[in-house]
Write a protein that holds these residues in place. Sequence first.
Motif, mmCIF file in Angstrom:
data_model
loop_
_atom_site.group_PDB
_atom_site.id
_atom_site.type_symbol
_atom_site.label_atom_id
_atom_site.label_comp_id
_atom_site.label_asym_id
_atom_site.label_seq_id
_atom_site.Cartn_x
_atom_site.Cartn_y
_atom_site.Cartn_z
ATOM 1 N N LEU A 23 0.858 -1.182 0.000
ATOM 2 C CA LEU A 23 0.000 0.000 0.000
ATOM 3 C C LEU A 23 0.892 1.229 0.000
ATOM 4 O O LEU A 23 1.674 1.439 0.931
ATOM 5 N N LEU A 24 0.813 2.040 -1.056
ATOM 6 C CA LEU A 24 1.637 3.231 -1.185
ATOM 7 C C LEU A 24 0.756 4.473 -1.205
ATOM 8 O O LEU A 24 -0.284 4.493 -1.868
ATOM 9 N N PHE A 34 7.829 8.614 -8.098
ATOM 10 C CA PHE A 34 6.884 7.678 -7.487
ATOM 11 C C PHE A 34 6.550 6.545 -8.454
ATOM 12 O O PHE A 34 6.545 5.369 -8.083
ATOM 13 N N ALA A 35 6.290 6.891 -9.726
ATOM 14 C CA ALA A 35 5.939 5.892 -10.738
ATOM 15 C C ALA A 35 7.083 4.914 -10.978
ATOM 16 O O ALA A 35 6.856 3.726 -11.202
ATOM 17 N N ALA A 36 8.316 5.390 -10.905
ATOM 18 C CA ALA A 36 9.479 4.521 -11.101
ATOM 19 C C ALA A 36 9.558 3.466 -9.997
ATOM 20 O O ALA A 36 9.852 2.295 -10.264
ATOM 21 N N GLU A 37 9.281 3.872 -8.760
ATOM 22 C CA GLU A 37 9.309 2.928 -7.634
ATOM 23 C C GLU A 37 8.177 1.905 -7.750
ATOM 24 O O GLU A 37 8.370 0.720 -7.481
ATOM 25 N N VAL A 38 6.997 2.360 -8.169
ATOM 26 C CA VAL A 38 5.860 1.459 -8.347
ATOM 27 C C VAL A 38 6.175 0.430 -9.437
ATOM 28 O O VAL A 38 5.929 -0.771 -9.271
ATOM 29 N N ALA A 39 6.754 0.883 -10.553
ATOM 30 C CA ALA A 39 7.106 -0.015 -11.656
ATOM 31 C C ALA A 39 8.130 -1.053 -11.195
ATOM 32 O O ALA A 39 8.056 -2.222 -11.586
ATOM 33 N N LYS A 40 9.069 -0.642 -10.363
ATOM 34 C CA LYS A 40 10.093 -1.556 -9.851
ATOM 35 C C LYS A 40 9.458 -2.671 -9.010
ATOM 36 O O LYS A 40 9.813 -3.843 -9.142
ATOM 37 N N ILE A 41 8.481 -2.305 -8.172
ATOM 38 C CA ILE A 41 7.800 -3.304 -7.335
ATOM 39 C C ILE A 41 6.957 -4.242 -8.196
ATOM 40 O O ILE A 41 6.952 -5.456 -7.989
ATOM 41 N N ASN A 64 -4.652 8.096 -2.595
ATOM 42 C CA ASN A 64 -4.453 9.550 -2.711
ATOM 43 C C ASN A 64 -3.810 9.942 -4.042
ATOM 44 O O ASN A 64 -2.922 10.801 -4.090
ATOM 45 N N ALA A 65 -4.281 9.352 -5.128
ATOM 46 C CA ALA A 65 -3.742 9.670 -6.461
ATOM 47 C C ALA A 65 -4.021 11.119 -6.841
ATOM 48 O O ALA A 65 -3.290 11.703 -7.640
ATOM 49 N N ASP A 66 -5.063 11.700 -6.266
ATOM 50 C CA ASP A 66 -5.398 13.086 -6.586
ATOM 51 C C ASP A 66 -4.466 14.093 -5.914
ATOM 52 O O ASP A 66 -4.510 15.278 -6.217
ATOM 53 N N LYS A 67 -3.582 13.623 -5.032
ATOM 54 C CA LYS A 67 -2.657 14.521 -4.327
ATOM 55 C C LYS A 67 -1.219 14.401 -4.849
ATOM 56 O O LYS A 67 -0.284 14.853 -4.199
ATOM 57 N N ILE A 68 -1.034 13.787 -6.015
ATOM 58 C CA ILE A 68 0.303 13.650 -6.612
ATOM 59 C C ILE A 68 0.770 15.020 -7.131
ATOM 60 O O ILE A 68 -0.055 15.837 -7.521
ATOM 61 N N ARG A 69 2.072 15.263 -7.123
ATOM 62 C CA ARG A 69 2.620 16.540 -7.575
ATOM 63 C C ARG A 69 3.452 16.344 -8.844
ATOM 64 O O ARG A 69 3.942 15.252 -9.089
ATOM 65 N N GLU A 145 1.789 -1.574 4.440
ATOM 66 C CA GLU A 145 1.957 -0.145 4.237
ATOM 67 C C GLU A 145 3.430 0.180 4.108
ATOM 68 O O GLU A 145 4.226 -0.164 4.964
ATOM 69 N N THR A 146 3.781 0.841 3.012
ATOM 70 C CA THR A 146 5.174 1.142 2.717
ATOM 71 C C THR A 146 5.308 2.619 2.391
ATOM 72 O O THR A 146 4.441 3.191 1.732
ATOM 73 N N ASN A 147 6.389 3.229 2.846
ATOM 74 C CA ASN A 147 6.648 4.627 2.543
ATOM 75 C C ASN A 147 7.838 4.728 1.602
ATOM 76 O O ASN A 147 8.901 4.179 1.892
ATOM 77 N N ILE A 148 7.644 5.379 0.478
ATOM 78 C CA ILE A 148 8.735 5.525 -0.493
ATOM 79 C C ILE A 148 9.286 6.934 -0.384
ATOM 80 O O ILE A 148 8.573 7.890 -0.384
#
Length: 148
Positions: A23-24, A34-41, A64-69, A145-148
């Motif tokens: 859960l990210l 963020f997308a690079a870390e998700v792709a790696k997992i 919280n995809a609506d809070k991405i920067r 739950e993981t924090n990147i």
Amino acid sequence: MNHKKKTTLRTKEQALSARKWYLLDAAGKTLGRFAAEVAKILRGKHKVDYTPHVDSGDGVIVINADKIRVTGSKETRKIYRSYTGYIGGLREVPYEVMKKRKPTFIIEHAVGGMMPQSRLAKQQLRKLRVFAGAEHNLKAQTPIETNI
């Protein structure tokens, strides 16, 4: 004496039995990093027994995809293009509009672009679940739950 260690490759069954869900939280994170870390997992490259031809990756739940920067002036200049297949059918949607309309697409599109273009990558992308708010309906997967 030769003390080389043999590389052990995972089988499909072993990879399936070891699958976990993460859960990210995307709130305040930069889109590309963020997308690079998700792709790696998703691909399984975060594991020591990564096997390129086996789907050894884990599932990812993004909240919280609506809070991405995004950095710099991408907020106003980034454009998502799609083609309908008809003459003059090129559709262009600015980032700001897409964020209001469909914030989950932004992360799905970014992660999809970082995956290789193959059948295996399409299979791995099916393990990505993106939610606009803080709630998700995947409690049964017992995500870590993981924090990147």
